[in-house]
Design an enzyme around this catalytic site. Structure first.
Site, mmCIF file in Angstrom:
data_model
loop_
_atom_site.group_PDB
_atom_site.id
_atom_site.type_symbol
_atom_site.label_atom_id
_atom_site.label_comp_id
_atom_site.label_asym_id
_atom_site.label_seq_id
_atom_site.Cartn_x
_atom_site.Cartn_y
_atom_site.Cartn_z
ATOM 1 N N GLU A 145 -7.015 -6.285 4.881
ATOM 2 C CA GLU A 145 -7.517 -5.910 3.286
ATOM 3 C C GLU A 145 -6.286 -6.361 3.092
ATOM 4 O OE1 GLU A 145 -8.902 -1.506 4.976
ATOM 5 O OE2 GLU A 145 -9.167 -1.431 3.625
ATOM 6 N N HIS A 187 -12.732 1.946 0.108
ATOM 7 C CA HIS A 187 -12.980 1.025 2.134
ATOM 8 C C HIS A 187 -13.628 -0.664 1.211
ATOM 9 C CE1 HIS A 187 -13.127 3.945 4.538
ATOM 10 N NE2 HIS A 187 -12.608 3.727 4.995
ATOM 11 N N ARG A 196 -13.570 14.735 9.058
ATOM 12 C CA ARG A 196 -14.191 14.436 7.691
ATOM 13 C C ARG A 196 -15.110 14.814 8.292
ATOM 14 N NH1 ARG A 196 -12.256 9.761 4.230
ATOM 15 N NH2 ARG A 196 -10.413 9.625 5.293
ATOM 16 N N ASN A 232 0.706 -1.390 0.156
ATOM 17 C CA ASN A 232 0.098 -0.203 -0.228
ATOM 18 C C ASN A 232 0.961 1.059 0.567
ATOM 19 O OD1 ASN A 232 -1.668 2.286 0.114
ATOM 20 N ND2 ASN A 232 -2.553 1.491 2.071
ATOM 21 N N ARG A 272 -2.073 -2.371 -3.841
ATOM 22 C CA ARG A 272 -3.648 -1.472 -3.453
ATOM 23 C C ARG A 272 -3.756 -0.060 -3.921
ATOM 24 N NH1 ARG A 272 -5.102 2.859 0.796
ATOM 25 N NH2 ARG A 272 -7.636 2.549 0.750
#
Ligand code: ADP
Length: 399
Positions: free
Chosen positions: A382, A178, A239, A8, A89
């Site tokens: 993941e 996601h 956020r 990643n 990723r």
């Protein structure tokens, strides 16, 4: 057996995890930070212990070379030839990629073309891809996209109620993120429930620093809370999640800030941090609320009530729900958030056990046996999804 590395890559960082496949044993994991800055940090797990080194790491190719050197240096692999596949990723696959793919020059070009949609992430992901290509040119690599799982959303879910030509001309639509995590936990939930995923209606709550909810029907994402960007949906650590879009020019006028500055506020200074004025970390907020801080309490309420409402909305969209899943940092660890999110859902058949809910980071069903809707905590993974896709697409596994 073959060794697969999951990568990643960010603009100045690179996370990695090395798997033995098909056993899915994690051989090592680590993180390279501050790439391109002074005093880079290289961290790798050796026999379960973190080994850290501070050293200048000028670019991603150097980071990759360092990583590979360390693998042989610490005897994690005897030779680099043992690495049979690399999984990267990639944040944005647009409408081009609805699944993981083998990386070719054409794939790289397409990922670069999608940078318009993810200007911070895709270019950084590509730097990681190219760095590995330079150092291990003969090892097959696979791209795994954050958006791919949500490509099954129907038009009624992904389309914004805007002039239709914006979708056609500019690709303005909901993409969702996601995806790898939502896919992993939904498949795992089906295993735990002992039922075919084709028969299940699931609501998956990925609650980390970024948070998103997904409605998954028959194993396919049919709606999700994040949108064109990961800013949309529920309130998050920093956020805002969904707000009235008319607020943006209003805030610009009131505060004299530019649109870039306001967007920065929505991304980095809002959510739980913005409301509490304290922290984006849920642990700090829970503690402050416990000590009587009113705004921390309000932040907890806003955070959990948004998720609560998405669950109702997604249950309505699927005409019911068989299981609700909690995952990622907050979903896996915070009994307080889970209990607030689930509170009052008995009307739709959600009966959960407060004692079973007292758990951190463990795979566990927390609903009562008689509850029509199951509630399950599933730690996400993941990386293992990436490794599985690499095996499936690029590497014939020798048993
Ligand atoms: P990211 O989206 O960066 O991968 P994570 O999935 O690691 O984030 O989630 C980070 C969030 O999880 C933080 O808000 C953190 O406070 C929260 N978290 C981690 N452990 C706990 C805990 N024990 N109780 C409450 N929140 C926790």
């Amino acid at each position: 057996m073959s060794k697969i590395i999951a990568i990643n890559a960010g603009s100045s960082s690179l996370k990695f995890q090395l798997f033995e496949m098909p056993s899915e044993e994690v051989l090592t994991a680590g993180l390279v930070e501050r790439i391109g800055l002074d005093k880079g940090i290289f961290t790798i797990l050796v026999n379960g212990e973190k080994v850290k080194e501070i050293i200048d790491i000028p670019d991603h190719a150097v980071a990759v070379k360092m990583l590979l050197n360390k693998l042989t240096h610490f005897g994690i692999v005897e030779s680099l030839n043992e690495i049979e596949g690399i999984g990267h990723r990639i944040v944005h696959g647009g409408e081009i990629f609805n699944n993981s793919v083998l990386i070719t020059d054409e794939t790289i070009q397409k990922i670069e073309e999608l940078s318009d949609l993810a200007p911070l992430h895709n270019p950084a992901n590509v730097v990681g891809v190219k760095a590995f290509k330079e150092v291990l040119p003969n090892v097959k690599a696979v791209a795994v996209f954050d958006t791919a799982f949500h490509q099954t959303m129907p038009e009624r879910s992904f389309l914004y109620s805007l002039p239709y030509e914006y979708y056609e001309k500019y690709g303005i639509r909901k993409y969702g993120f996601h995806g790898t995590s939502h896919k992993y936990v939904s498949e795992r939930a089906a295993e735990l429930l002992g039922r075919p995923i084709e028969q299940l209606r699931l609501i998956s709550c990925h609650l980390g620093n970024g948070a998103s909810i997904a409605a998954i029907e028959g194993g396919k994402s049919i709606d999700t809370s994040m949108g064109f960007t990961p800013l949309a949906g529920v309130a998050m650590g920093t956020r805002s999640g969904n707000i009235d879009p008319a607020l943006i020019p209003f805030i610009m006028e009131k505060t004299g800030q530019s649109e870039i500055e306001v967007l920065d506020i929505l991304n980095k200074k809002s959510g739980v941090l913005g409301i509490s004025g304290l922290s984006s970390d849920l642990r700090d907020i829970e503690q402050a609320a416990e000590e009587g801080n009113d705004r921390a309490e309000t932040a907890l309420e806003v955070f959990s009530s948004r998720i609560h409402k998405y669950i109702g909305s997604y249950a309505a969209q699927m005409s019911g729900v068989d299981a609700i899943i909690f995952t990622a940092g907050i979903g896996e660890n915070s009994d307080i958030i889970r209990s607030r999110v689930l509170c009052g859902l008995e009307f739709m058949g959600v009966y959960w056990d407060p004692t079973l809910n007292q758990v951190r980071g463990e795979e566990r069903c927390i609903s009562y046996p008689h509850s029509p809707v199951k509630v399950i905590i599933i730690p996400t993974n993941e990386e293992v999804m990436i490794a599985r896709d690499v095996v499936q697409i690029a590497v014939p596994v020798h048993h």
